[in-house]
Design an enzyme around this catalytic site. Structure first.
Site, PDB file in Angstrom:
ATOM      1  N   ASP A  49       0.804  -1.224   0.000  1.00 45.29           N
ATOM      2  CA  ASP A  49       0.000   0.000   0.000  1.00 45.29           C
ATOM      3  C   ASP A  49       0.835   1.272   0.000  1.00 45.29           C
ATOM      4  O   ASP A  49       2.057   1.231   0.154  1.00 45.29           O
ATOM      5  CB  ASP A  49      -0.960  -0.018   1.200  1.00 45.29           C
TER       6      ASP A  49
ATOM      7  N   ASN B 219      -7.710  -2.613  14.190  1.00 42.67           N
ATOM      8  CA  ASN B 219      -9.089  -2.928  13.788  1.00 42.67           C
ATOM      9  C   ASN B 219      -9.146  -4.134  12.848  1.00 42.67           C
ATOM     10  O   ASN B 219     -10.163  -4.394  12.222  1.00 42.67           O
ATOM     11  CB  ASN B 219      -9.740  -1.713  13.126  1.00 42.67           C
TER      12      ASN B 219
ATOM     13  N   HIS C   8      -7.277  -4.508  10.105  1.00 45.95           N
ATOM     14  CA  HIS C   8      -7.001  -4.264   8.685  1.00 45.95           C
ATOM     15  C   HIS C   8      -5.715  -4.955   8.247  1.00 45.95           C
ATOM     16  O   HIS C   8      -4.781  -5.125   9.023  1.00 45.95           O
ATOM     17  CB  HIS C   8      -7.029  -2.768   8.328  1.00 45.95           C
TER      18      HIS C   8
ATOM     19  N   GLU D 117      -9.742  -1.731   5.256  1.00 45.17           N
ATOM     20  CA  GLU D 117     -10.437  -1.464   6.513  1.00 45.17           C
ATOM     21  C   GLU D 117     -11.645  -2.386   6.691  1.00 45.17           C
ATOM     22  O   GLU D 117     -12.080  -3.030   5.725  1.00 45.17           O
ATOM     23  CB  GLU D 117     -10.893   0.002   6.534  1.00 45.17           C
TER      24      GLU D 117
END
Ligand code: GLP
Length: 240
Positions: free
Chosen positions: A67, A136, A138, A143
């Site tokens: 990313d 979270n 990810h 996400e």
């Protein structure tokens, strides 16, 4: 899913490094998927040391990063291209033209994302993908609620991700709101995945992953559906 729990960050890094060294030694033209964040830095340090000692070479390796932040120049100290140069590429013999990081600056992101996807496919696909995990759940920058079928795409970053990553920036306002990331479907096409878990606020994510429930609400849970995943957990993460 092969789960290995280790006592500390160093042990996690050594275990991951040894796995990658083995893959590199048996396939010098390895297609390596790379991650950023604090978690893989120790693994990269061990790979650099091993290269310096003449055990491994990256001369024929192709690397694909997961990313990149939207809007950051490659020279920006917070860009993931910069991170990779500093923490790995400039210390080893990988050819710059063989290192791929999604671009954060594009006129047409739809086109760029499709091109990145094609680039990976044309190379024959990622052999070993290194992953970290967000608090979270990810993976990459996918996400919660991202489709398990997603390919490389632009994402709006979750509030928790922006907060967590603000530690690298002067202020939270400087953290980009968007990023380009390999999709979950892209990641799942890798032949092998090594997920490293370490750091603050990862306790909940570890418990959720280990529960075995598979849901798009918790992106990393997709890894239960992959046939070749090793998870290396730094047990110190349970303490924070
Ligand atoms: C970022 C990256 C992820 C990484 C995660 C965890 O958001 N996009 O690829 O896994 O942060 O980072 P850290 O390893 O610093 O905890």
């Amino acid at each position: 899913m092969n789960i290995i729990e280790v006592l500390n960050y160093e042990e996690m890094s050594t275990r991951a490094f040894k796995l990658i060294r083995e893959r590199l030694q048996s396939n010098p033209a390895l297609k390596l998927g790379l991650a950023t964040g604090s978690t893989p830095i120790g693994t990269y340090k061990a790979l650099i040391q091993s290269y310096e000692e003449g055990e491994i070479s990256f001369e024929k390796v192709l690397s694909f990063n997961l990313d990149e932040y939207v809007g950051l120049e490659v020279t920006d100290v917070n860009s993931y291209r910069y991170f990779m140069e500093e923490n790995l590429f400039k210390h080893i013999d990988i050819k710059k033209e063989n290192t791929f990081v999604p671009t954060g600056k594009a006129k047409d992101f739809v086109k760029e994302c499709a091109a990145y996807e094609e680039l990976i496919a044309k190379s024959g696909g990622v052999d070993v993908q290194i992953l970290g995990i967000g608090s979270n759940g990810h993976i990459g920058f996918n996400e919660p609620e991202t489709s398990f079928n997603s390919l490389t795409h632009v994402v709006d970053l979750d509030k928790r991700t922006i907060e967590a990553n603000s530690r690298f920036f002067h202020s939270i306002n400087e953290v980009p709101n968007q990023a380009v990331t390999m999709g979950i479907g892209t990641i799942m096409k890798s032949k092998e995945i090594i997920l490293l878990i370490s750091g603050d606020n990862k306790n909940e994510a570890i418990n959720q992953l280990l529960s075995g429930e598979i849901t798009e609400t918790f992106p990393a849970s997709v890894l239960h559906q992959h046939p070749n995943v090793t998870v290396i957990i730094n047990q110190e993460s349970y303490l924070t």
